[in-house]
Write an enzyme that holds these catalytic residues in place. Sequence first.
Site, PDB file in Angstrom:
ATOM      1  N   THR A   1      29.927 -13.339 -24.185  1.00 22.67           N
ATOM      2  CA  THR A   1      28.700 -12.874 -23.546  1.00 22.67           C
ATOM      3  C   THR A   1      28.193 -11.617 -24.241  1.00 22.67           C
ATOM      4  O   THR A   1      28.964 -10.856 -24.823  1.00 22.67           O
ATOM      5  CB  THR A   1      28.935 -12.494 -22.074  1.00 22.67           C
ATOM      6  N   ASP A   2      26.889 -11.401 -24.154  1.00 21.78           N
ATOM      7  CA  ASP A   2      26.394 -10.051 -24.373  1.00 21.78           C
ATOM      8  C   ASP A   2      26.840  -9.240 -23.162  1.00 21.78           C
ATOM      9  O   ASP A   2      27.187  -9.788 -22.114  1.00 21.78           O
ATOM     10  CB  ASP A   2      24.877 -10.041 -24.530  1.00 21.78           C
ATOM     11  N   TRP A   3      26.820  -7.933 -23.289  1.00 19.36           N
ATOM     12  CA  TRP A   3      27.361  -7.066 -22.247  1.00 19.36           C
ATOM     13  C   TRP A   3      26.421  -7.055 -21.034  1.00 19.36           C
ATOM     14  O   TRP A   3      25.356  -6.467 -21.061  1.00 19.36           O
ATOM     15  CB  TRP A   3      27.556  -5.665 -22.799  1.00 19.36           C
ATOM     16  N   GLY A   4      26.830  -7.752 -19.980  1.00 16.50           N
ATOM     17  CA  GLY A   4      26.016  -7.834 -18.780  1.00 16.50           C
ATOM     18  C   GLY A   4      25.183  -9.089 -18.683  1.00 16.50           C
ATOM     19  O   GLY A   4      24.237  -9.146 -17.897  1.00 16.50           O
ATOM     20  N   ALA A   5      25.495 -10.120 -19.478  1.00 22.70           N
ATOM     21  CA  ALA A   5      24.716 -11.361 -19.427  1.00 22.70           C
ATOM     22  C   ALA A   5      25.025 -12.140 -18.150  1.00 22.70           C
ATOM     23  O   ALA A   5      26.094 -12.020 -17.564  1.00 22.70           O
ATOM     24  CB  ALA A   5      25.020 -12.221 -20.643  1.00 22.70           C
TER      25      ALA A   5
END
Length: 743
Positions: free
Chosen positions: A262-266
């Site tokens: 994931t991207d950070w906070g997806a």
Amino acid sequence: MKNLLISCLLLVAATTTRAQLLPVYLDNSKSIDERIEDALSRMTLDEKIRVLHAQSKFSSRGVPRLGIPDLWTDDGPHGIRPDVLWDSWRDAGKTNDSVVAFPALTCLAASWNPALARIYGKSLGEEARYRGKDMVLGPGVNIYRTPLGGRNFEYLGEDPFLISTMVVPYIQGVQSNGVSACVKHFALNNDEANRHNLNVIVDDRALNEIYLPAYKAAVQKGKVWAVMCAYNYYNNQPMCTNGKLVVKKLKGEWGFDGVAITDWGARTTTDDAVKYGLDMEFGTHTDGLHKESKNAYNNYYLAFPYMKGIINGRYGTKELDEKVRRILRLFYRTNMNPDRKTGFLCSEEHYATARKVGEEGIVLLQNQRNVLPLNLQKTRRILVVGENAIKMMTVGGGSSSLKVQHEITPIEGLKARLKGMKIEVDYARGYVGDTTGAYNGVRTGQDLREYRSEEELLREAVDKAKGADYIIYIGGLNKSEHQDDEGYDRLTYDLPYNQDRLIEALARANKNMVYVNISGNAVAMPWKSRVPAIVQGWFLGSESGKALAAVLTGDTNPSGKLPFTWPARLEDVGAHVLNTYPGTWRPDHKLIDEEYKESIYVGYRWVDHAKTTPLFAFGHGLSYTSFKLFDLRADKTAMTREDRITFTVKVKNTGKVAGAEVIQLYIHDDESSLERPYKELKGFQKVYLEPGESKEVSITVDNDALSFYDDKAGAWKSENGNFEALVGNASDNLPLKLKFQLK
């Protein structure tokens, strides 16, 4: 002798016994697949779950019981980000994490030099290794669709062929250090505004011809070990758990054997993460979206909720084991790799690479009356104007913000180059922009506060300009909100801080004006006809001042070429003239639908399609010398689908100084069953020539260069018929043409 023989036999026996007792997962003589299966068979359910998700901002857990280390990631498309606290974005306050800032990726792309991209990646990977990082969160390969995109400076331009060609050696360079590259942001992350709520609607042709080729090249040619999924949605599914793109395309059709993170906070859910191919979950908050909760990583979707679902029978273990296999493969390639080296930090070679990339990437956009290079023999006074001449640019901009060992500003670089010469370098600020110089606790140490009014600053600059031999205006954008900055798109195409007014006034005061634009984006230039010399200076990193000074003074002959089209106005960009950007909120206000109505017509493809005239064309870039291209020929006049055709052209340096030219090959299809762009870049080569020297440049294309994506058939397709090779040094300067056939 007998005792010696017995001792040797006992030693061999002991060694054999130890080798036999060595677990397969630790035996370097075994294949990675064998080691993975052995390690997997030894892991408990709890250990399998723990490797799937973050344990801190930038790390995930290994398997301590089995001697498998934790995995450490870090942002770093153009430099390794400073360490932050375990549970916070704040700088950790270390004194040994200062790095080299390499030029941003737009500058690397502007070099049009794949060999330089590999050196760049290798240098970056060495810095990551020294800092103890196992994964670099980069490079970014999203398409430059609009010049308002706030993160364009981190990407490699508008053309899928150029991006693909540059990203493969970058990845290979990083991973040669036993450090994983992580290509991002997969996919369709082409603007930053409302990125968590954006649902992209795009036809399959554009998806496959424009937006996916660089990812495919990263996977199949670059052999990248990790892919970061974007925040946005596609087909109403979050990208991190997108069945069509992650499962079918990335892991299925392309055969990706690495990890999807994931991207950070997806956004995701446990059900979707299990079903749709997500392997590792990172983030900044408990569920990646809402209020931060300290040490809440066990509540991530792929943490306790997943374990609980397996225990109560909601999920099986087939998907879990497949995710763990991919993560173990990442471990064996990185932190379990016995051959990886220590790395280097802030070495002379890394600074030399940063400077080399900057010098090759700087683009000379305009040079009327040969104002550049500066005539130092006849110069007594130079006036430098603009905040960007003195402002450090390595801090800020979002996740790519860095803590550097040093950063040489443009005015420092120019003064150092002219030291010892009888040339005065004067300075006038001219305007005030961003004076903060801080991001997440990292500070530049500069005090840029200014108390004079706009009128006072303008008056000072104009007064000083009247007596100068040259004005070098260094302005453009910076990395504050709504400029070149993660999480924000630009609100206007115009220069900020009323710079246009200042530039117009200076141009009236002195005819020898050089405008240096610092940015990762194109900007409006209503004064273009009144400023004789224009240079695109990018964000050049630690060696910024040295690289710029070398080009301005002629120590380095500029050879950069634009990696994107520079439109005269926003209305000349397909995404804007068709009113598709920035999309429309749905009635429930949960998602924004953004339809890519321009389809395959992005950048120079749109220019040809709509018959617009850009301010500067894709591939454009001038030199202090001149080149002649002639005698275009091919090794055959017709090719089959299993065949290749090689085009050869002669290039001569007809000027008085050494320089480099980029030979660009575009293909035009005379007739197609589906509408196609008039031309598409399918080959290029950078060639270095001494004055008067000639060389032959050969570029080979195959059937892929003639193919298009047939969305009805769901496959790539080429058609028999006539094609034309167009060769020159910019997308709007292709004087050489040669017809050939596909049979």
